[in-house]
Each structure stands twice: as structure tokens, then as C-alpha cells.
Design a protein around this motif. Sequence first.
Motif, PDB file in Angstrom:
ATOM      1  N   SER A  18       0.817  -1.198   0.000  1.00 58.06           N
ATOM      2  CA  SER A  18       0.000   0.000   0.000  1.00 58.06           C
ATOM      3  C   SER A  18       0.858   1.259   0.000  1.00 58.06           C
ATOM      4  CB  SER A  18      -0.931  -0.010   1.220  1.00 58.06           C
ATOM      5  OG  SER A  18      -1.682   1.175   1.279  1.00 58.06           O
ATOM      6  N   VAL A  19       1.912   1.238   0.832  1.00 55.58           N
ATOM      7  CA  VAL A  19       2.804   2.388   0.892  1.00 55.58           C
ATOM      8  C   VAL A  19       3.488   2.608  -0.450  1.00 55.58           C
ATOM      9  CG1 VAL A  19       4.917   3.256   1.938  1.00 55.58           C
ATOM     10  CG2 VAL A  19       3.177   2.251   3.385  1.00 55.58           C
ATOM     11  N   THR A  20       3.889   1.483  -1.109  1.00 55.53           N
ATOM     12  CA  THR A  20       4.548   1.585  -2.411  1.00 55.53           C
ATOM     13  C   THR A  20       3.640   2.237  -3.432  1.00 55.53           C
ATOM     14  OG1 THR A  20       5.851  -0.382  -1.945  1.00 55.53           O
ATOM     15  CG2 THR A  20       5.668   0.289  -4.247  1.00 55.53           C
ATOM     16  N   ALA A  23       3.164   5.984  -2.534  1.00 59.77           N
ATOM     17  CA  ALA A  23       4.359   6.788  -2.773  1.00 59.77           C
ATOM     18  C   ALA A  23       4.583   7.002  -4.261  1.00 59.77           C
ATOM     19  CB  ALA A  23       5.576   6.111  -2.140  1.00 59.77           C
ATOM     20  N   ASP A  24       4.309   5.988  -5.034  1.00 59.76           N
ATOM     21  CA  ASP A  24       4.516   6.067  -6.479  1.00 59.76           C
ATOM     22  C   ASP A  24       3.421   6.892  -7.148  1.00 59.76           C
ATOM     23  OD1 ASP A  24       3.912   4.117  -9.250  1.00 59.76           O
ATOM     24  OD2 ASP A  24       5.861   5.089  -8.959  1.00 59.76           O
ATOM     25  N   GLY A  25       2.230   6.857  -6.575  1.00 61.10           N
ATOM     26  CA  GLY A  25       1.110   7.591  -7.147  1.00 61.10           C
ATOM     27  C   GLY A  25       0.369   6.850  -8.235  1.00 61.10           C
ATOM     28  N   MET A  26       0.767   5.617  -8.547  1.00 58.77           N
ATOM     29  CA  MET A  26       0.084   4.868  -9.591  1.00 58.77           C
ATOM     30  C   MET A  26      -1.214   4.287  -9.022  1.00 58.77           C
ATOM     31  SD  MET A  26       1.555   1.957 -12.184  1.00 58.77           S
ATOM     32  CE  MET A  26       1.873   0.746 -10.900  1.00 58.77           C
ATOM     33  N   GLU A  77     -10.655   8.648  -8.651  1.00 55.13           N
ATOM     34  CA  GLU A  77     -11.215   9.989  -8.484  1.00 55.13           C
ATOM     35  C   GLU A  77     -10.119  11.017  -8.773  1.00 55.13           C
ATOM     36  OE1 GLU A  77     -13.053  10.470  -4.700  1.00 55.13           O
ATOM     37  OE2 GLU A  77     -14.386   8.743  -4.929  1.00 55.13           O
ATOM     38  N   LEU A  78     -10.350  11.826  -9.804  1.00 53.35           N
ATOM     39  CA  LEU A  78      -9.342  12.803 -10.207  1.00 53.35           C
ATOM     40  C   LEU A  78      -9.713  14.221  -9.796  1.00 53.35           C
ATOM     41  CD1 LEU A  78      -8.525  11.408 -13.769  1.00 53.35           C
ATOM     42  CD2 LEU A  78      -7.349  10.945 -11.610  1.00 53.35           C
ATOM     43  N   GLY A  79     -10.984  14.576  -9.925  1.00 50.59           N
ATOM     44  CA  GLY A  79     -11.433  15.897  -9.502  1.00 50.59           C
ATOM     45  C   GLY A  79     -10.626  17.007 -10.158  1.00 50.59           C
ATOM     46  N   ALA A  80     -10.113  17.923  -9.345  1.00 48.26           N
ATOM     47  CA  ALA A  80      -9.305  19.041  -9.835  1.00 48.26           C
ATOM     48  C   ALA A  80      -7.823  18.814  -9.573  1.00 48.26           C
ATOM     49  CB  ALA A  80      -9.764  20.349  -9.185  1.00 48.26           C
ATOM     50  N   GLU A  81      -7.455  17.583  -9.246  1.00 50.98           N
ATOM     51  CA  GLU A  81      -6.071  17.281  -8.882  1.00 50.98           C
ATOM     52  C   GLU A  81      -5.219  16.958 -10.115  1.00 50.98           C
ATOM     53  OE1 GLU A  81      -5.198  17.718  -5.750  1.00 50.98           O
ATOM     54  OE2 GLU A  81      -7.297  18.247  -5.383  1.00 50.98           O
ATOM     55  N   SER A  82      -3.926  16.959  -9.907  1.00 50.64           N
ATOM     56  CA  SER A  82      -2.992  16.579 -10.966  1.00 50.64           C
ATOM     57  C   SER A  82      -3.080  15.084 -11.231  1.00 50.64           C
ATOM     58  CB  SER A  82      -1.564  16.945 -10.555  1.00 50.64           C
ATOM     59  OG  SER A  82      -1.423  18.342 -10.377  1.00 50.64           O
ATOM     60  N   PHE A  83      -2.784  14.695 -12.476  1.00 45.84           N
ATOM     61  CA  PHE A  83      -2.750  13.271 -12.811  1.00 45.84           C
ATOM     62  C   PHE A  83      -1.892  13.065 -14.052  1.00 45.84           C
ATOM     63  CE2 PHE A  83      -6.516  14.880 -15.044  1.00 45.84           C
ATOM     64  CZ  PHE A  83      -6.385  14.336 -16.309  1.00 45.84           C
ATOM     65  N   THR A  84      -1.563  11.806 -14.308  1.00 47.64           N
ATOM     66  CA  THR A  84      -0.786  11.430 -15.495  1.00 47.64           C
ATOM     67  C   THR A  84      -1.398  10.203 -16.137  1.00 47.64           C
ATOM     68  OG1 THR A  84       1.276  12.287 -14.536  1.00 47.64           O
ATOM     69  CG2 THR A  84       1.489  10.712 -16.341  1.00 47.64           C
ATOM     70  N   LEU A  85      -1.529  10.223 -17.452  1.00 44.39           N
ATOM     71  CA  LEU A  85      -1.952   9.082 -18.246  1.00 44.39           C
ATOM     72  C   LEU A  85      -0.757   8.659 -19.095  1.00 44.39           C
ATOM     73  CD1 LEU A  85      -5.253  10.649 -19.676  1.00 44.39           C
ATOM     74  CD2 LEU A  85      -5.006   9.399 -17.521  1.00 44.39           C
ATOM     75  N   LYS A 532      -0.167  -1.371 -24.833  1.00 39.36           N
ATOM     76  CA  LYS A 532       0.261  -2.095 -23.639  1.00 39.36           C
ATOM     77  C   LYS A 532       0.736  -1.104 -22.580  1.00 39.36           C
ATOM     78  CE  LYS A 532       4.933  -2.995 -25.475  1.00 39.36           C
ATOM     79  NZ  LYS A 532       5.896  -4.051 -25.876  1.00 39.36           N
ATOM     80  N   ASP A 533       0.898  -1.617 -21.361  1.00 38.24           N
ATOM     81  CA  ASP A 533       1.438  -0.841 -20.241  1.00 38.24           C
ATOM     82  C   ASP A 533       0.717   0.495 -20.067  1.00 38.24           C
ATOM     83  OD1 ASP A 533       3.061  -0.427 -18.051  1.00 38.24           O
ATOM     84  OD2 ASP A 533       4.707   0.439 -19.218  1.00 38.24           O
ATOM     85  N   VAL A 534      -0.610   0.424 -19.914  1.00 39.43           N
ATOM     86  CA  VAL A 534      -1.429   1.619 -19.722  1.00 39.43           C
ATOM     87  C   VAL A 534      -1.496   1.944 -18.236  1.00 39.43           C
ATOM     88  CG1 VAL A 534      -3.725   2.621 -20.037  1.00 39.43           C
ATOM     89  CG2 VAL A 534      -2.779   1.070 -21.770  1.00 39.43           C
ATOM     90  N   ARG A 535      -1.199   3.188 -17.899  1.00 42.46           N
ATOM     91  CA  ARG A 535      -1.111   3.574 -16.490  1.00 42.46           C
ATOM     92  C   ARG A 535      -1.834   4.887 -16.220  1.00 42.46           C
ATOM     93  NH1 ARG A 535       4.578   1.907 -14.187  1.00 42.46           N
ATOM     94  NH2 ARG A 535       5.220   0.242 -15.623  1.00 42.46           N
ATOM     95  N   ILE A 536      -2.310   5.007 -14.955  1.00 41.68           N
ATOM     96  CA  ILE A 536      -2.823   6.278 -14.443  1.00 41.68           C
ATOM     97  C   ILE A 536      -2.147   6.556 -13.111  1.00 41.68           C
ATOM     98  CG2 ILE A 536      -4.832   7.595 -13.690  1.00 41.68           C
ATOM     99  CD1 ILE A 536      -6.565   5.915 -15.489  1.00 41.68           C
ATOM    100  N   TYR A 537      -1.646   7.768 -12.952  1.00 41.66           N
ATOM    101  CA  TYR A 537      -1.067   8.227 -11.690  1.00 41.66           C
ATOM    102  C   TYR A 537      -1.900   9.385 -11.162  1.00 41.66           C
ATOM    103  CZ  TYR A 537       3.172   5.653 -13.033  1.00 41.66           C
ATOM    104  OH  TYR A 537       4.068   4.674 -13.392  1.00 41.66           O
ATOM    105  N   ASN A 538      -2.006   9.461  -9.843  1.00 39.85           N
ATOM    106  CA  ASN A 538      -2.771  10.557  -9.249  1.00 39.85           C
ATOM    107  C   ASN A 538      -1.881  11.751  -8.918  1.00 39.85           C
ATOM    108  OD1 ASN A 538      -1.371   9.707  -7.012  1.00 39.85           O
ATOM    109  ND2 ASN A 538      -3.192   9.217  -5.773  1.00 39.85           N
TER     110      ASN A 538
END
Length: 552
Positions: A18-20, A23-26, A77-85, A532-538
Motif C-alpha cells: 500500500s505504501v509503495t 508513494a509512487d502515485g500509480m 477519483e481525479l477531480g481538480a487534482e494533478s494526474f498522469t496518463l 500495452k502498459d497503460v497507467r494512471i497516476y494521481n
Amino acid sequence: MKTNSALCSSFLFLLTASVTIAADGMVAHWPLTTDARDASGANRHAVNHGVSFDENEGASFDGIDAWLEVPAEKVPELGAESFTLAAWIHTDQKLDDVLGDVMSWYDPTTRNGFNFGLMNYAGVTSAQSNYRNVFFGIDAAQSGDQWVDCGRPGNNQLINSLVVFDGDLYCSTWEPGENDRGRVYRYAGDKKWIDCGAPDKANCIKAMAVYNGKLYVGSELYSGGGSSLPLSPNLHHGGTVYRYEGGTAWTNCGKVADVRSISGLAVFNGELYAGTGTTGAWRDKPRTRGMYRFDGIGKWTDCGCPGLRITHLGVHNGGLFGLSYDDGGFLRYQGGTDWESLGPVPETTQVYSAMTYEGALHVGTWPTGSVYRHDGGKNWSHIGRLGEETEVMAVSVYNGKFYAGTLPLANVYRYDGESHWTNTGQLDVTPDVRYRRAWSMAVFNGKLYCGVLPSGHVHSLEAGKAVTFDKQLKSGWRHLAAVRAGDKLRLFVDGELVAESTTFDGSAFQLKPEQPLKIGFGQHDYFNGRMKDVRIYNRALGVKQIARLSAP
């Protein structure tokens, strides 16, 4: 039953995992090698709609109806926060379809969410406006009705084509003066346009397309009579295609048969095709009113004329389509000189444009000012009339919405579902004329651009916030990353920052579309390629982090 020691070990493992993740944000990770399961630990598994998997090649999307669906309740949940696709995608060099969407989380009713995909827009009247360009945009019903005047290139009265090429926006013009010629211009920002030359003696450069990394254009003799304007005294015939070499230099690629007009250009399956059937066709030689294929400098192969003029050209789901100004004609090219009629489009005399929206091909028509959706075969659905307009010309998909330009008032309408079209503004208010046209469109620098008649101006619209990669995306495996970093958007291709938006009010963009997340589908079309390797980070990943993700 587990011992206390085993329970403690299990707890520590889960805590560490969970911590990993935190911390990574993925917050989501779909490797797409053997299935559509989420490997992030958040259980955001996707429902598979016809996608196939290969451990080495990733997931295959057919561009027709295959996609992956992450249920709305499982979307981060992304809302108004930063994210990465982020995603690895593979596209072929030779295409018989548009490329479609990489990822979409968007509600077209509320105009809320994000859109991330590729633009291949053939059939925007005379032009292939966007070719292998990348788009990333967010919206929360922000703006969308404030058009900005980008100036008038030269002495033109009609912007025939708008095309994105090698990082710039180009237009072609009709300049009807006796000593004027049709020209090509490059946009230099604000209201400035750089003259790229007049390759032909004709009064009009009509068609434009990007092919094999070069910009191609076609000339036309346009009288002005079809727009109820004074006839041009320049009577030089068009019908020749040219290749742009930079500056004001052009290479003559040959006269096409015995025609006066190159009315449309499009790339299909690695070949460049030209439609010729506007007023430039010789009346006593109907065979010359069809379509031709470019087979080298000075070599144009006759692809037949189905008895109706072939004017503009569209591409969709493995088909090259000819649009006609005769009898509502809509035809599919069968190879050689053979054509299959899929018309007439109902209540239509002339078909002007074609655009893939939500996976289906749509066309703009005269004389009812309507848009029709092609439902396969000879089946069509009417999706509404645009106000009281009589003709629909320029069309485009921009930040999740379908836009169309009209005659006689040169309005641009946005499709808001269930036959409802919202007028975003009138772009030409020239007095004492019968017709005003919103004829050409292209998506460039995160905005939608539209060119008009008879004022000859180009206008731009920003709806929501967006960034675009305005160069041709290379075929093969490419890594794409779209980042919302607080009050800016960034777009990366193969680890390099290629576009960044201006600053915006982040609090105005609360993304809560309450819709499924779509992988390989969206508001434009089903994805045509592998992924392939599709990711979302918060969070917003930095340059170095994205460079590591994009490393082979």
C-alpha cells in the motif's frame, strides 16, 4: 488457521504494498499482455469488449468495435487534482482507417472529463486536416463559444483548406482577382500569415493533405458563382497537384487527366488519392469527374467514375469513400475502377464532408442543413438539422464534441446529442451577400480553427483546455504521456515534452463525469492498433520519470 506470526507477516506485506502504491502515485495499471486486469492492486479490472492479447505484442484493437471498459465506480477519483496518463501504442504505417482514441473518461452531456487520442481527419470538405496528430484535453463545460479572429491571409475570399503539417497550421485560398492566384499560407500567430507561394496560375488552391511526410495541394478554377459572388476574371484551369518543398518552393506532381479541379485529397492504405468532380470537371468528358491515385511525379491512375462526380474523400473502417455533389451520392471504392453506392443520403442532393464521431461515420449535407450517421449498407440516421441552415460543410471532433460549419450564415454548431445542435457563433457577417460559408476546419495548438467565405478570415475556438502534438506521429511503438500538472497540461511523446498549455484556473476543471473509463475508444473512434502498459497516476509525473517509463 494462520499463526500470529503469519498474520503479522501478511499485514506487513499489505502495508508495504500500500505504501509503495501511495508513494509512487500509480492508481491503475493495465499491462494488457494476457488480459485486461489491473496490476496496481486497486482492482480496477476492465471489461473486455473484443480485444485480443499477446504476451509479447500487447493488446490488439481492431478499430471497429473492440475496446476495454473500466466501470464508473472503479475509475480513480481525479477531480481538480494533478494526474498522469501513460501508454505504449503501436500503429501501422499504412492505414485504411482512422487511428482513434487511446483513453477517454468523458460525459458528452455535461462536457466533463478528459479525451486522449489521435487525429486522422479525412473528408473535412477538401482536406485531410489532421494526420497522425495527438490530442489531450480536459473540460468541465468551460467556454466553447468565444471565437477569436486569426486574420485574413492575402486577398482571399475563401479558406478552402486548413491542414496541420510539421508543427504548423497551413491554409489554402481562393483569390479571385484577375491578377491574383490561389495561394498557401502558414500561420504565424495572432493575425499573421506567411505567404508560402502560389504554385499554380489558377485562382484557387483547393485541396490539401499530408502524405509521406510532405504537404500536397491541388488547384482549382473556381468561378465564385456557386457562392453567389461576382465571377472571377481569372480563368486559368486548375487540376494539378503540387508538393511543398519549403519557403515558396513547390514541385509539380502532374496534371490530373483533363480536369479543372482537384476537389479533395486523402491518404488511404499508404496511397494518395484525389477527387476531381466539382465545377472544374469537363461537361463533355464525364469519366474525368472521378477519383485518381498518385503513382509518382506526373503519374495519375484513373480509379473510375461511378456516374456521379467524386468530390471529397473520407476514410473509415477499411473503406475509402467518395462524396458527391450529385443525387446525395455516397460511394465506397472497391479497387480498380469499381465503386459501390451506399446512397443516396436521405433528403440530400450534395454531400460535403465526413467525420468519424463516437465510432460511426457522419456526413454533412445540402439542402436541409443536416448531419446523417451512416449505420452500414444503405442505412442512414438523421441526427438533426443545424438551426435553419441549408448546408453543412466543415466538420471536426474537438475535445470530445462534434462541430460542424454551415451555409448561408457561416455559423458553427456543436452537437449536444439527440438531434440537438448548439450554435457557438457566426464567423462571417459580411453584409449584402447571399451566402456565407464555414468551409474548412482543423485542430491545432489545442484549439479548433475554422476558415470562412466571403471574408476570407480564419477563426479559433478554445473549449475546455487542450494540448496537441502537431507533427506526424511515427508508426511503430511509441510512448505517449498526458499530464495535468495543477494549472497546466503537458503532452509527451517518447519521453520528450512536445506541448504545454497556457495556465488555467485548475479549480474550474473538476473532472467528475460519472462515466466508465474507456481504453481504446472515446468520442472520436475505436483505437486502430496495439497497446500495452497503460497507467494512471494521481500526480503529475516529471520529465525524468516519464523518460524512464518511455525507455525501451
